[in-house]
Design a protein around this motif. Structure first.
Motif, PDB file in Angstrom:
ATOM      1  N   ALA A   1       0.824  -1.201   0.000  1.00 23.98           N
ATOM      2  CA  ALA A   1       0.000   0.000   0.000  1.00 23.98           C
ATOM      3  C   ALA A   1       0.858   1.250   0.000  1.00 23.98           C
TER       4      ALA A   1
ATOM      5  N   GLU B   1       1.803   2.100  -3.383  1.00 20.36           N
ATOM      6  CA  GLU B   1       0.693   2.594  -4.200  1.00 20.36           C
ATOM      7  C   GLU B   1       0.288   4.015  -3.812  1.00 20.36           C
TER       8      GLU B   1
ATOM      9  N   ASP C   1      -5.818   1.566  -1.567  1.00 25.88           N
ATOM     10  CA  ASP C   1      -6.696   0.614  -0.879  1.00 25.88           C
ATOM     11  C   ASP C   1      -7.214   1.289   0.378  1.00 25.88           C
ATOM     12  N   GLU C   2      -8.457   0.983   0.697  1.00 26.10           N
ATOM     13  CA  GLU C   2      -9.053   1.641   1.856  1.00 26.10           C
ATOM     14  C   GLU C   2      -8.227   1.354   3.117  1.00 26.10           C
TER      15      GLU C   2
ATOM     16  N   ASN D   1     -10.097   7.894   1.040  1.00 28.03           N
ATOM     17  CA  ASN D   1     -10.281   6.437   1.101  1.00 28.03           C
ATOM     18  C   ASN D   1      -9.868   5.885   2.465  1.00 28.03           C
TER      19      ASN D   1
END
Lengths: 573, 310
Positions: free
Chosen positions: A48, A51, A67-68, A106
């Motif tokens: 993550a 990202e 991603d959350e 998010n």
């Protein structure tokens, strides 16, 4: 025989199982939980991180997480002491945070209710199941030091923090807080501001001015305890039974002895016994305090059943016109005062205003000295099991909350619903928000925005007091609250209010004995001392002091002294 | 052809015939496995210096150190003494009451009165100790309690009886409130056992001229003897335990010398100070003693010719 053995073992296991559930039940799933969390903490975190776009220095311009990320934040649950809104974990304002902060980046924001009166146990339970909130917070420095020492917290990368939360960091810099981030040479905490921390002006004592006038006095609060005793005698003569009301002592902050100390304070005494967490039984100041309470009890000014009564009873006494005084934190919405005036429409209240001169009573050793707050407000640490992304989300949250517009909405609410502007263009909170879907939490949502500041501030005391001045009452207390602030400030500057000693590490003895000393040993002994015959007081004080020292207080004193000698504490200013 | 009676059933046949019953049994069985046996690994905490954030893997093994510390602690000794004394007293006073009450209820012939009485007697069982404590405070405060006010107004006493704030008075109040809370509920098992006694025995005894008292002594009591023994054995297992809610609801600083029992010790010194190892060690100690008492009493019961529990 075999059958018998099996049945005996089964019976034994049932009995033991019941205890195991009670004593160690929470621990059983901890291991699996811990393993699971470790797995999730390591692998996805790196992914993550790659990202996620690097957070820019400018607040609010972050990229959403790919991603959350779930961000868990501690929030006090004050139970029947009044949360304001009914559910601290899920209400209009938690949803507002989700919509205005979480959804944008998010991040799923989850609040975790922490019992206000039992913070350490709640955190221990969360730690044992590896479910500590990412943002752990408290007002007591000792507690954070213990958490850091016990492995609840992870060290903070301050460079990253400064990059993600520049506004928050600059607030810390502007308030001189950046020196307090370390425990044992590692950065573990960041902290909110505490405007006017050198005074305690938000804690106000209201008293029955009409009772004093009825007693032939001028209506101002008696300047010394001796004068107060005279006034109380007259009140009783006038039919006001047990004017000082009274309830059992409970928890931290009970029986503070700051106004029974001699000033300037002795530095070693200040360091070893001068805190407000563990009552300082065995010290001269505590002796004076308890002797004063013994006098009130034996003279019939305290309710003789005080040890069976709660703070609710004290509130009820004041509301029903049966008590001389009542103290509480001032805010624009004050249920006790609203109810008081409903029940006593003709009553006249006054606010106890601190003199700017130090006044000590020769008879009782009491004075108008007080306990100032720390210069910082809430301290925030990041949970040991938080992933890199969760830490970043936490830092983003702190930065977002520190933004002027966010803080304004969280503190004041919605115009026309939670507040209105007065003729000068200043917001004035709606006094009674009961029943509103947008009802704010305790003290105008303070438990949500405490991460940034301990109280609302416009930058000048006059506006700040106007903002918290109780609304909708027949009397206005603005001038007295301001005068009290100025009096306390003068005393602070003259050296009659000293910030408690801070220890740069965990104190094992405090962890081992602190709770039992303050929760069980002290209440038992202090009630014996308050209720004994006056002539027995001195001997009993010596006897119980020794027992108190033996019950662990001596170890606390010794360890604090050692840390002081090692140069690991703040110094008396 | 010789007729044979099949006396043995294979587990397959039993399962096929009664699978619904076994399925139902699974629910409590799973609960016991999860909530009783599942918690067992947690007991190792008693032998570790357990730190919540470090978990089992990161906490140090300390052997019997925690037990040694606990047994040396003066507060533990006080708590142990109080627990034993008050639980034995609870047993002496509280155990016979449901039996007596069940015998009385059984003798009532007016059914509606019996039902209403039973319901009223059951009700305190459903009240939480927080509520009972609050009611007790309102009733029994030394000066502003309703009972003392009433007695003073009637001229029976000059000053309030310290029901809750003097240790000996408190002990009696504590025990009696406990009996009041539990006796009604305790009658259920005995009343159920009484219904199992054959009516023919009563009819025969009446023909023989037995009066009501004799029927109770010679038929009812022997008829429920095995239930009494079983419940006594189970209650003996709880002699080391104590009820934190009851002690907290009725406690205050004036009666701590008696109120300080093991449950309070575990909560205040163990959980309150985050000493989970200590709390677990004391809990384990309580349970082991409880098991030993159950086994001993079971053995004694069997020697006296009863069925026992195990």
């Amino acid at each position: 025989m075999k059958k018998k053995l099996i049945s005996a073992l089964l019976a034994a296991s049932m009995v033991i199982g019941l205890t195991a559930c009670g004593g160690a039940g929470a621990a059983a799933p901890a291991e699996t939980g811990s393993e699971a969390a470790e797995e999730t903490a390591e692998e996805p975190a790196e992914e993550a991180t790659e990202e996620t776009a690097e957070a820019p220095a400018e607040a609010g311009a972050w990229e959403p997480f790919a991603d959350e990320v779930t961000l868990r934040i501690a929030v006090y649950d004050r139970g029947d002491n009044g949360n304001g809104c009914s559910d601290v974990e899920n209400n209009y304002w938690t949803n507002w945070v989700q919509e205005n902060f979480g959804d944008k980046y998010n991040i799923k924001v989850e609040y975790v209710g922490i019992t206000r009166s039992d913070v350490m146990t709640d955190y221990a339970m969360l730690a044992s199941t590896n479910t500590l909130p990412t943002l752990c917070m408290e007002y007591d420095y000792d507690k954070l030091a213990t958490w850091a020492s016990d492995g609840y917290l992870q060290p903070i990368d301050l460079e990253q923090f400064k990059a993600i939360a520049p506004t928050y960091w600059s607030n810390m810099e502007a308030n001189g807080l950046t020196d307090y981030t370390k425990f044992e040479d590692e950065d573990y905490i960041v902290m909110g501001m505490r405007p006017y921390g050198n005074t305690n002006y938000t804690y106000v004592t209201w008293y029955r001015m009409d009772w004093l006038k009825e007693a032939g006095l001028d209506g101002s609060y008696p300047a010394t305890n001796s004068e107060l005793l005279d006034a109380l005698a007259k009140m009783v003569e006038n039919g006001h039974e047990y004017p000082m009301s009274g309830s059992k002592v409970a928890g931290a902050g009970a029986d503070q002895n700051y106004w029974f100390r001699d000033y300037p304070q002795d530095e070693a005494t200040w360091c070893t016994t001068g805190d407000y967490q563990i009552p300082a039984l065995s010290t001269e100041a505590q002796k004076r305090l308890l002797k004063w309470n013994n006098e009130l009890y034996n003279d019939g000014y305290l309710n003789p059943e005080y040890y069976l009564r709660s703070t609710d009873d004290v509130n009820a006494d004041f509301i029903n016109g049966k008590a001389f005084e009542w103290s509480g934190y001032v805010s624009s919405t004050m249920d006790v005062l609203n109810s008081f005036y409903e029940a006593n429409p003709d009553a006249e209240l006054g606010v106890k205003v601190s003199s700017s001169e130090f006044i000590q009573d020769d008879t009782w050793g009491s004075s108008n000295a007080f306990r100032p707050n720390n210069i910082f407000g809430a301290m925030i640490g990041f949970a040991n099991n938080a992933t890199e992304d969760e830490v970043k989300a936490g830092e983003m949250y702190l930065e977002w909350m520190a933004q002027e517009d966010t803080l304004f909405t969280m503190t004041w609410g919605i115009e026309g619903v939670n507040f209105n502007y007065d003729e000068n263009g200043n917001p004035v909170a709606v006094g009674d928000q009961t029943g509103l879907p947008e009802q704010q939490g305790h003290n105008n949502n303070v438990d949500y925005w405490m991460v940034v500041t301990a109280s609302k501030s416009f930058g000048d005391i006059e506006s700040d007091i106007a903002a918290i001045n109780p609304q909708g009452l027949p009397q206005d207390f603005y001038d007295d609250i301001l005068a009290n602030y100025k009096g306390q400030l003068a005393l602070y500057e003259a050296g009659y209010a000293n910030v408690d000693c801070l220890f740069g590490g965990a104190l094992t003895s405090v962890t081992d004995y602190g709770t039992s000393l303050k929760e069980e040993v002290y209440p038992e002994y202090r009630d014996q001392l308050v209720m004994c015959a006056p002539e027995e007081f001195d001997a009993l004080y010596d006897e119980l002091s020794q027992k108190y020292l033996d019950a662990g207080y001596q170890e606390v004193i010794d360890e604090r002294q050692q840390m002081f000698d090692d140069g690991l504490t703040t110094k008396l200013k | 052809m010789k007729a044979t009676v099949k006396t043995k059933t294979s587990w397959k046949q039993a399962l096929k015939r009664d699978w619904q019953l076994y399925l139902l049994l699974l629910i409590p069985l799973i609960m016991v496995i999860i909530f009783s046996f599942g918690a067992y690994p947690g007991l190792r905490m008693a032998f570790m210096d357990y730190k919540p954030a470090k978990g089992y893997a990161g906490s140090k093994w300390v052997g019997w150190d925690t037990f040694r510390k606990v047994f040396k602690d003066a507060d533990f000794k006080r708590a142990l003494r109080n627990s034993l004394v008050f639980n034995v007293l609870d047993l002496l006073i509280g155990f016979p009451m449901p039996i007596i009450l069940a015998l009385i209820l059984n003798e009532l012939r007016f059914k509606r009165f019996k039902k209403v009485s039973q319901t009223i007697l059951y009700l305190p069982h459903f009240l939480s100790w927080a509520i009972i404590g609050s009611v007790a405070l309102t009733m029994f405060k030394p000066t502003s309690g309703l009972v003392n006010i009433a007695l003073m107004n009637l001229g029976i006493i000059d000053e309030g009886i310290p029901f809750l704030n003097e240790k000996w008075h408190w002990a009696i109040t504590y025990l009696l409130i406990g009996v009041w809370q539990s006796m009604g509920w305790g009658t259920i098992l005995y009343l159920a056992a009484i219904t199992g006694i054959s009516g023919e025995q009563y009819e025969a005894s009446m023909i023989d001229g037995a009066n009501r008292w004799q029927r109770i002594i010679y038929i009812t009591l022997p008829g429920i003897k095995s239930t009494i023994v079983t419940l006594l054995i189970m209650n003996l297992g709880r002699v080391m335990g104590s009820n934190l809610e009851r002690l907290t609801a009725l406690g205050n600083t004036q009666v701590k010398e008696f109120q300080y029992q093991l449950a309070v010790y575990i909560y205040n010194k163990g959980i309150g100070n985050n000493k989970f190892s200590m709390a677990t060690a004391v809990g384990l100690f309580q349970s082991v003693i409880g098991v030993i008492l159950v086994l001993i009493s079971d053995r004694i019961a069997k020697k006296l010719g009863e069925d026992g529990l195990l």
